[in-house]
Design an enzyme around this catalytic site. Structure first.
Site, PDB file in Angstrom:
ATOM      1  CE  LYS A 180      78.306  10.002  57.619  1.00  0.00           C
ATOM      2  NZ  LYS A 180      78.649  10.919  56.546  1.00  0.00           N
ATOM      3  CG  HIS A 222      72.936  19.609  49.729  1.00  0.00           C
ATOM      4  ND1 HIS A 222      72.465  19.234  50.960  1.00  0.00           N
ATOM      5  CD2 HIS A 222      74.237  19.192  49.693  1.00  0.00           C
ATOM      6  CE1 HIS A 222      73.415  18.601  51.628  1.00  0.00           C
ATOM      7  NE2 HIS A 222      74.511  18.576  50.895  1.00  0.00           N
ATOM      8  NE  ARG A 279      79.877  23.226  53.158  1.00  0.00           N
ATOM      9  CZ  ARG A 279      79.539  22.194  53.917  1.00  0.00           C
ATOM     10  NH1 ARG A 279      78.368  22.181  54.508  1.00  0.00           N
ATOM     11  NH2 ARG A 279      80.363  21.183  54.110  1.00  0.00           N
ATOM     12  CB  SER A 294      73.464  17.607  56.277  1.00  0.00           C
ATOM     13  OG  SER A 294      73.195  17.860  54.930  1.00  0.00           O
TER      14      SER A 294
END
Ligand code: PNS
Length: 155
Positions: free
Chosen positions: A41, A17, A88, A125
């Site tokens: 979430k 990030h 990515r 993450s």
């Protein structure tokens, strides 16, 4: 003046990030980093904690906000011109392209993709949290301030 908005979960912010946000800062006049606040979430860090971590990392070089609801509404509220996302892998490409096209369909909003530094492309993450939970080394994965927060939260 062109404003870019970098949205994400940032649970927690990783070196991947940081790479993308630093490159957005170098490219656009103003950068807003926006943390999604999704109470449904389950996250390791609250939206307020994630906002605080990002403020600590970037200081005055970005504005930091949180949002819920539709991204396109938040982008309009922030008067941003484009959304910036890092890419990515091929999986990211497929997922991010669908979201970018949906957002363009909803509001005409454009998304600019920044390819993640290949040396950081394996970092996510969720994997970082797994490694931290199991006591693995955080070196090279997250900034020091995030490493300290992860140790406190997950140990
Ligand atoms: O860190 P992430 O998981 O890549 O972040 C995803 C995020 C927050 C950018 C995405 O889930 C999002 O935009 N959520 C807001 C809800 C929304 O607007 N959905 C419809 C657009 S596809």
């Amino acid at each position: 003046m062109t404003t870019a908005l970098c949205p994400g979960s940032f649970d927690p912010p990783t070196n991947g990030h940081v790479d993308v946000i630093e490159r957005a800062i170098a490219t656009f006049d103003r950068v807003v980093v926006s943390v999604i606040d999704n109470p449904v979430k389950k996250s390791a860090f609250s939206a307020q904690e994630r906002v605080a971590l990002i403020r600590e990392l970037f200081g005055d070089s970005v504005d930091v906000t949180s949002f819920d609801g539709l991204l396109v509404d938040h982008v309009r509220e922030q008067a941003a011109d484009v959304v910036v996302k890092g890419l990515r892998t091929v999986d990211d490409y497929e997922y991010e392209t669908r979201m970018a096209l949906m957002n363009r369909h909803l509001s005409g909003m454009e998304t600019v993709f920044i390819p993640t530094n290949p040396a950081l492309a394996f970092i996510s993450s969720s994997l970082v949290k797994e490694v931290a939970r199991l006591g693995g080394a955080m070196s090279g994965l997250v900034p020091d301030v995030v490493e300290r927060a992860l140790k406190e939260r997950l140990s």
